[in-house]
Design an enzyme around this catalytic site. Structure first.
Site, mmCIF file in Angstrom:
data_model
loop_
_atom_site.group_PDB
_atom_site.id
_atom_site.type_symbol
_atom_site.label_atom_id
_atom_site.label_comp_id
_atom_site.label_asym_id
_atom_site.label_seq_id
_atom_site.Cartn_x
_atom_site.Cartn_y
_atom_site.Cartn_z
ATOM 1 N N LYS A 1 0.822 -1.207 0.000
ATOM 2 C CA LYS A 1 0.000 0.000 0.000
ATOM 3 C C LYS A 1 0.858 1.259 0.000
ATOM 4 O O LYS A 1 0.512 2.272 -0.620
ATOM 5 C CB LYS A 1 -0.950 -0.015 1.192
ATOM 6 C CG LYS A 1 -1.990 -1.133 1.129
ATOM 7 C CD LYS A 1 -2.916 -1.105 2.325
ATOM 8 C CE LYS A 1 -3.965 -2.205 2.246
ATOM 9 N NZ LYS A 1 -3.387 -3.550 2.321
ATOM 10 N N GLU B 1 -3.051 6.495 8.732
ATOM 11 C CA GLU B 1 -3.964 7.273 7.906
ATOM 12 C C GLU B 1 -5.024 7.911 8.794
ATOM 13 O O GLU B 1 -5.357 7.392 9.861
ATOM 14 C CB GLU B 1 -4.677 6.390 6.877
ATOM 15 C CG GLU B 1 -3.867 6.059 5.666
ATOM 16 C CD GLU B 1 -4.683 5.292 4.636
ATOM 17 O OE1 GLU B 1 -4.194 5.178 3.503
ATOM 18 O OE2 GLU B 1 -5.795 4.814 4.951
ATOM 19 N N HIS C 1 -14.813 -6.368 7.413
ATOM 20 C CA HIS C 1 -14.063 -5.803 6.290
ATOM 21 C C HIS C 1 -14.153 -6.653 5.022
ATOM 22 O O HIS C 1 -13.366 -6.470 4.099
ATOM 23 C CB HIS C 1 -12.586 -5.582 6.666
ATOM 24 C CG HIS C 1 -12.391 -4.661 7.818
ATOM 25 N ND1 HIS C 1 -12.539 -3.303 7.729
ATOM 26 C CD2 HIS C 1 -12.063 -4.912 9.123
ATOM 27 C CE1 HIS C 1 -12.302 -2.745 8.908
ATOM 28 N NE2 HIS C 1 -12.020 -3.708 9.768
ATOM 29 N N ARG D 1 -6.123 -8.411 -9.773
ATOM 30 C CA ARG D 1 -6.732 -9.698 -10.135
ATOM 31 C C ARG D 1 -8.190 -9.461 -10.488
ATOM 32 O O ARG D 1 -8.706 -8.354 -10.380
ATOM 33 C CB ARG D 1 -6.661 -10.674 -8.960
ATOM 34 C CG ARG D 1 -7.255 -10.083 -7.686
ATOM 35 C CD ARG D 1 -7.390 -11.093 -6.569
ATOM 36 N NE ARG D 1 -7.665 -10.471 -5.280
ATOM 37 C CZ ARG D 1 -8.831 -10.017 -4.875
ATOM 38 N NH1 ARG D 1 -9.875 -10.079 -5.683
ATOM 39 N NH2 ARG D 1 -8.988 -9.482 -3.682
#
Length: 501
Positions: free
Chosen positions: A118, A202, A237, A294
């Site tokens: 990330k 974040e 999630h 993907r």
């Protein structure tokens, strides 16, 4: 260009079947691999050839890249399609495939590596001025320095693993006193799950929508987006219900997010089918989250609204062909929904409910699609993801797609295990979903297990009232035996169906 004549599908279940069906339509032979637990699986029977690659656990079978490549060599396979999960985002495996002289139906190993981190992904896309959530640009290692940064970003903040996904290595921190402990937990979980303990900070967006953009890129430098998917209905999630298009995006915002998604793909010279994920806040500000390199589980909803077969497009791209369409030729037609039918008990915190499919009857009819890998009498293996099927509906607009989904849920008969079908019905009849005013906090905000029991009780009362009315009608002198018998049998069938759900 290189013609593909035989594909090995390095996966199992519904996605293996999904790939094989498209390959068959293209005149391409297929090879299935399977574990000892999947010996009688549908994808094994469907393929032209099938080979057992090991024990029931995935690390004994579906994750054995060396064994898979040996099978390819023996059976003269041209290409490998990884599906999703397992080795699909493993750059090392993609590189092994290329070095073996085979075609990997997916992006380059370099793109997988870049977008698999990330932090690296954020750095790569920064030059395109793509909106990103405020936070650190590098991994944090010094706890005291990280506390200073957290103060600057502003609480609440999110400590997040650089590698992997699925919510692992993520910790929400509301106050500085919690920071050190939560950081240690995030690092430990990330190390255990991904072998990489790198974490970053974040700003925590408390109630975002999760919206992703499907992209396709070929080897000739052409990249297009295929519009968005709304993926905000999630548990732990993980997505449960997806739809396309989103009910909140304006044409202007859709165009802007699509342009950003294409630029993300450009940042890593992307080839094949990929998905760029964004968070969208209550003011419709959007932020780049990550890129999945993907095919996504939820790709059918994009296929429904565009009329494109994404697996066929993947194969054509892998053969070196240029995209046969331009961005301006793509349009949204209608609306599609997908419900992931998991062998899980929504009334028990969505815990897996593994067992035998005593009854398994799929819904049918116009606008209903079921991608699955099971049939009646089969067992759900304990070793893999508990998804049974993807139930997809398509209509001329959102309401028609919802109506078809509700009808399909009622027709879907599964006994022997608990599933997410009742939860899907709960969501699709909830005012927040119907109005489009929902976000990733839907379950936390609106759902409790008791609500499913209430839903079943209300349906049972309705059926009981209908049965009583019919019995009263049967006792009237003018009721014919034939019509009474017909109605009675039909109602008894519905009664059993509702009681079994």
């Amino acid at each position: 260009m290189r013609k593909i004549n035989k594909i090995l599908v390095a996966n199992r279940g519904e996605i293996a079947l999904r790939v094989m069906r498209s390959a068959k339509e293209m005149g391409i032979k297929t090879v299935a691999i399977y574990s000892e637990a999947d010996r009688n699986a549908l994808h094994v029977r469907y393929a032209d050839e099938a080979v057992c690659v090991g024990g029931p656990k995935s690390n004994e079978s579906y994750l054995r890249g060396d064994v898979i490549l040996d099978v390819c060599k023996k059976l003269k396979v041209d290409a490998i399609h990884p599906g999703y999960g397992f080795l699909s985002e493993n750059a090392g495996f993609a590189r092994m495939v290329q070095e073996a002289g085979l075609i990997f139906i997916g992006p380059s190993p370099e793109a997988i590596e870049l977008m698999g981190s990330k932090l690296a992904a954020k750095a790569a896309v920064a030059k395109y001025n793509i909106p990103m959530v405020p936070g650190t640009e590098e991994a944090i290692t010094d706890v005291e320095a990280a506390k200073v940064i957290a103060h600057e970003v502003g609480f609440p903040i999110l400590i997040k693993a650089s590698a992997g996904g699925g919510g692992k290595g993520m910790r929400v921190v509301d106050h500085i006193d919690m920071f050190e402990e939560q950081m240690k937990l995030a690092v430990s979980e990330a190390t255990s799950a991904f072998g990489d303990g790198s974490v970053f900070i974040e700003k925590y967006i408390g109630s975002p929508r999760h919206i992703e953009i499907q992209v396709l890129g070929d080897t000739h430098g052409n990249i297009v987006h295929l519009f968005e998917r709304e993926c905000s209905i999630q548990r732990r999630h993980q997505k449960v219900i997806e739809e396309a298009p989103s009910s909140v995006l304006t044409p202007a915002l859709r165009e802007e997010m699509g342009r950003c998604a294409v630029n993300v793909a450009k940042a890593c010279d992307y080839v094949g089918a990929g998905t760029v994920e964004f968070l969208v806040d209550e003011n419709l500000n959007f932020y780049f989250l990550e890129m999945n390199t993907r095919l996504q589980v939820e790709h059918p909803v994009t296929e429904q609204i565009t009329g494109l077969d994404l697996v066929k497009e993947q194969i054509l791209i892998a053969e070196g062909k240029a995209l046969s369409f331009r961005q301006e030729q793509l349009h949204i037609n209608g609306h599609a929904l997908e419900l992931r039918v998991y062998a899980e008990d929504p009334a028990n915190n969505f815990l897996p409910d593994i067992g035998r499919l005593e009854t398994y009857k799929r819904p049918q009819g116009l606008g209903v699609r079921v991608d699955d890998g099971f049939e009646q009498g089969m067992d759900i293996p304990i070793y893999y993801d508990p998804m049974i099927a993807k139930l997809v509906t398509f209509g001329k607009d959102r309401q028609e797609a919802i109506d078809k989904m509700l009808r399909a849920i009622d027709e879907y008969q599964i006994t022997g295990i608990e599933t997410t079908l009742p939860f899907g019905k709960y969501v699709l009849t909830h005012e927040a979903f119907l109005s489009g005013n929902f976000d990733t906090k839907f379950i936390e905000r609106y759902f409790a297990p008791d609500m499913l029991k209430l839903q079943v009780d209300e349906e049972t009362e309705q059926v009981a009232a209908a049965l009583t009315a019919i019995l009263l009608q049967q006792n009237k002198p003018n009721a014919t035996q034939e019509s009474a018998g017909t109605i009675s049998n039909h109602t008894a069938s519905n009664w059993r169906t509702n009681r079994l759900k």
